[in-house]
Design an enzyme around this catalytic site. Structure first.
Site, mmCIF file in Angstrom:
data_model
loop_
_atom_site.group_PDB
_atom_site.id
_atom_site.type_symbol
_atom_site.label_atom_id
_atom_site.label_comp_id
_atom_site.label_asym_id
_atom_site.label_seq_id
_atom_site.Cartn_x
_atom_site.Cartn_y
_atom_site.Cartn_z
ATOM 1 N N CYS A 124 -10.150 15.748 0.358
ATOM 2 C CA CYS A 124 -11.572 15.996 0.541
ATOM 3 C C CYS A 124 -12.350 15.127 -0.439
ATOM 4 O O CYS A 124 -12.072 15.134 -1.637
ATOM 5 C CB CYS A 124 -11.824 17.477 0.267
ATOM 6 N N GLU A 159 -7.411 1.705 2.199
ATOM 7 C CA GLU A 159 -7.923 1.909 3.557
ATOM 8 C C GLU A 159 -8.651 3.247 3.717
ATOM 9 O O GLU A 159 -8.249 4.103 4.510
ATOM 10 C CB GLU A 159 -6.782 1.814 4.578
ATOM 11 N N CYS A 164 -13.823 15.212 6.300
ATOM 12 C CA CYS A 164 -13.423 16.566 5.934
ATOM 13 C C CYS A 164 -14.575 17.514 6.283
ATOM 14 O O CYS A 164 -15.738 17.180 6.063
ATOM 15 C CB CYS A 164 -13.111 16.614 4.445
ATOM 16 N N GLU A 322 -3.368 -7.408 3.308
ATOM 17 C CA GLU A 322 -2.106 -7.039 3.944
ATOM 18 C C GLU A 322 -1.974 -7.805 5.247
ATOM 19 O O GLU A 322 -2.953 -7.999 5.971
ATOM 20 C CB GLU A 322 -2.063 -5.547 4.298
#
Ligand code: GLA
Ligand code: ZN
Length: 687
Positions: A124, A159, A164, A322
């Site tokens: 959260c 990322e 929430c 990446e």
């Protein structure tokens, strides 16, 4: 916001960086591995490693008990080979003790289900305890490594994504709404809440959208997505506070994502406001090469589109933080890269502004979900396999072409991609549910230029305040448009710009409320038209557009246009609006505004953009002639131009050079005239 010049290590780095996510915390019981790693790193000219991304359990195995010894060793080893560490904060995955002792830290779904410990990113952003714990570990990392010679950059979390719906987040959402609207009456107005008795009496009644609750108020849905972006950025700002304070000279990055299916960047968050808080942009690029549904050049055009978006966010070179040296593990089918593809994939990103090529990951995990994901070092621990050798070749390539570092891209064309517009438009119930295709449409307009080797900036709405550097600005399907943007577009055209817009433009304002009084006045003035209807066609139905004596297909959407000053360039061929305007042109101030009333194929876009606008506006194209499927892109530094030439086809092709050029990759001079390029061949040429 500082420019990259404020971060001396980043600004002064002369090498193109090469490396990857390094997770030695998975290998602490295999001490020999580290020595092998260092040897292999040198062998492939790897110089930069992201470390500590998911290492919280290794750094703080029990609450308040810190174990930095292993990381000290890793940082020292990286420094010993003259390497850079991109040091991560570990917030993307947390230790079990944290969730066990403080259950508030796990997320609550939109169905109000409390998540259990597990996975990653399952936290959260509002939780004060989570913020406190993240603050402590980030502070300790910054204090411990602030003077370490390997510390090159910070990698914040990993990322960021997700949302929430817990009570803490509801409270923050309500406070955010109160800050935005002031009174509940203003919120009700913005949400058109009288509809279906949705009126609220006070902010306490507002709940985040859910499938089991409120999902029908479009303004609320949109605000929730904006709030999620706001909350994520707020959490990020909390994460970087100690880092900024302790290491003000070290640049901060955070890996953004792309989405090749869409195709577009990840749209769970709006990256445009996020980018303003980040020093250097990075993203994780996983193009699905060698698939069975599109040509290689098509996949490449999607990669180019995302690279151009990320470069344009800060108008600066960026990091591929990446990528995979071989295959991933999460596609429906995970193909290996064919010979030549790894070098091609690397040069494809350099061509569009990347200065850094890194991999997920350095060493393949032995167990768990990513044990079959490609990596530089495989389970065989050998430098002899094909993937390792490809990485070694790319390492050498990056050394050979390092003079391109910090070179820039100059575009005369801009195409808009607006995440907020996507949110609003996707939520709109109407038109055709399966053929809205905002992302594909933006990409199709982009590709018309990319196919012709014309450099494009992929802009976001915040860039509209000053578009004067562009000769052409294309804004496809801008369903949601603020009055402010309309004014900015007017100013751009008035001062001499060329603007292109399409069907489904300017329907709603920033609250997702329809404009009243027909096609907005400012857009009428600008385009010299009024859109009176938008016809939505079934997938197999077609209309036609007659343009310069030739007929082109129109499908999915046909806008019916009334003229109020515009000139007609193309007309519909059938239906009740047959012979009515489909393509218009309007002189406004010193510039021109075009309107494309219907969705068309690539043939029409190529015709209007390339044969007409690019020609008449004298848009710069590279002097190198290349056949379809071979891309030529340029970067510029200190008056020198570098041309990136890539054969995205599975066949040999032929280029034509206007004069002798030097290939940075091989150092060889390539003479003027025709030059063969093998399947997947790449060149980086300069004069
Ligand atoms: C993402 C993550 C990495 C890894 C890769 C696999 O990009 O950031 O940790 O899981 O996917 O492709
Ligand atoms: Zn929450």
């Amino acid at each position: 916001m500082k420019s990259t010049d404020n971060f001396p290590k980043y600004a002064n780095e002369k090498r193109l960086l090469h490396g990857g996510d390094y997770n030695p915390d998975q290998w602490l019981k295999y001490p020999n591995i580290l020595e092998d790693d260092i040897r292999f790193m040198k062998q492939v000219n790897a110089n930069t490693f992201s470390v500590g991304i998911f290492a919280w359990a290794a750094l703080e195995p029990r609450e308040g008990e810190f174990t930095f010894g292993w990381l000290d060793k890793i940082m020292d080893s990286i420094a010993s080979i003259g390497g850079n560490a991109i040091l991560a904060t570990p917030s993307a995955a947390r230790p079990a003790w944290l969730s066990q002792k403080y259950p508030e830290v796990t997320r609550t779904s939109h169905r109000r289900e409390k998540m259990m410990h597990g996975g990653r990113h399952n936290h959260c952003f509002s939780s004060p305890v989570y913020r406190e714990k993240v603050g402590i570990i980030n502070h300790k990392l910054a204090e411990r490594y602030k003077d370490h010679p390997a510390l090159f950059m910070w990698h914040i979390s990993n990322e960021y994504s997700g949302e929430c719906h817990c009570a803490l987040c509801q409270a923050n959402f309500r406070a955010w709404l109160e800050g935005k609207y002031g009174t509940i009456d203003a919120l009700n107005d913005a949400y058109w809440a009288a509809f279906w008795a949705h009126l609220y009496n006070d902010f306490g009644q507002v709940e985040s959208p859910s499938d089991i609750g409120e999902g029908w108020i479009h303004g609320l849905n949109l605000d929730w997505k904006r709030f999620t972006t706001y909350m994520t950025i707020d959490f990020y700002k909390h994460e970087i506070a100690p880092i900024r304070e302790i290491t003000p000279d070290v640049a901060i990055t955070n890996n953004f994502m792309g989405d090749f299916n869409a195709p577009s960047v990840f749209t769970g968050l709006d990256y445009a406001p996020f980018a303003k808080e980040i020093d250097v942009i990075s993203w994780d690029a996983y193009p699905p090469w060698h698939n069975d549904y599109e040509p290689t050049a098509h996949t490449a055009s999607k990669l180019a589109f995302m690279n151009d978006y990320f470069r344009t966010l800060k108008d600066a070179p960026f990091l591929i933080l990446e990528s995979t040296p071989s295959q991933v593990n999460w596609q429906p089918v995970n193909r290996a890269k064919r010979p030549g593809m790894h070098a091609l994939s690397t040069v494809a990103s350099l061509a569009h502004g990347a200065d850094v090529i890194m991999y997920f990951q350095w060493r393949k995990s032995r167990g768990s979900t990513e044990k079959l994901h490609g990596a530089v070092v495989d389970h065989d621990n050998s430098p002899e396999n094909r993937v390792f050798k490809d990485v070694e070749d790319v390492g050498q390539l990056l050394v050979n072409v390092s003079e391109i570092r910090h070179s820039r891209t100059i575009s005369q064309v801009a195409v808009m991609f607006d995440t907020e517009n996507l949110w609003a438009f996707d939520n709109a119930e109407g038109f055709s549910r399966n053929s809205k295709k905002y992302q594909q449409t933006v990409h199709a307009h982009y590709k018309a230029f990319w196919d012709a080797n014309i450099s494009v900036d992929v802009i976001t709405p915040d860039k509209c305040a000053d578009l004067s550097r562009y000769k052409i600005v294309v804004i496809p399907m801008q369903y949601m448009m603020t009055e402010k943007m309309m004014g900015e577009l007017q100013a751009y055209v008035k001062n001499g710009g060329t603007l292109v817009a399409t069907y489904i433009t300017g329907l709603v304002n920033e609250s997702d409320l329809m404009y009243l009084g027909g096609f907005p006045q400012k857009l009428q003035e600008l385009f010299g038209i009024a859109v009176t209807e938008t016809d939505t066609l079934y997938p197999s139905q077609r209309n036609g557009i007659l343009y310069e004596g030739k007929q082109y297909e129109a499908f999915d959407y046909c806008a019916v246009l009334d003229l109020c000053g515009a000139e007609v360039l193309g007309t519909y061929t059938s239906d009740f609006y047959a012979n009515g305007a489909a393509i218009t042109k309007h002189t406004y101030g010193k510039g021109t505004a075009y309107f494309i009333g219907a969705r068309t194929g690539a043939d029409f876009l190529a015709k209007i953009y390339r044969d007409y606008l690019v020609e008449s506006l004298n848009i710069t194209q590279p002097p190198i002639q290349a056949p379809p499927g071979v891309s030529v892109q340029a970067r510029i530094k200190e008056g020198k131009t570098y041309y990136f030439i890539i054969n995205y086809t599975e066949e040999k092709q032929t280029l034509t050079l206007p004069y002798d050029m030097r290939d940075l990759i091989t150092g060889k001079i390539i003479g003027a005239g025709r030059h063969p390029l093998p399947e997947y061949g790449v060149l980086i040429l300069t004069e």
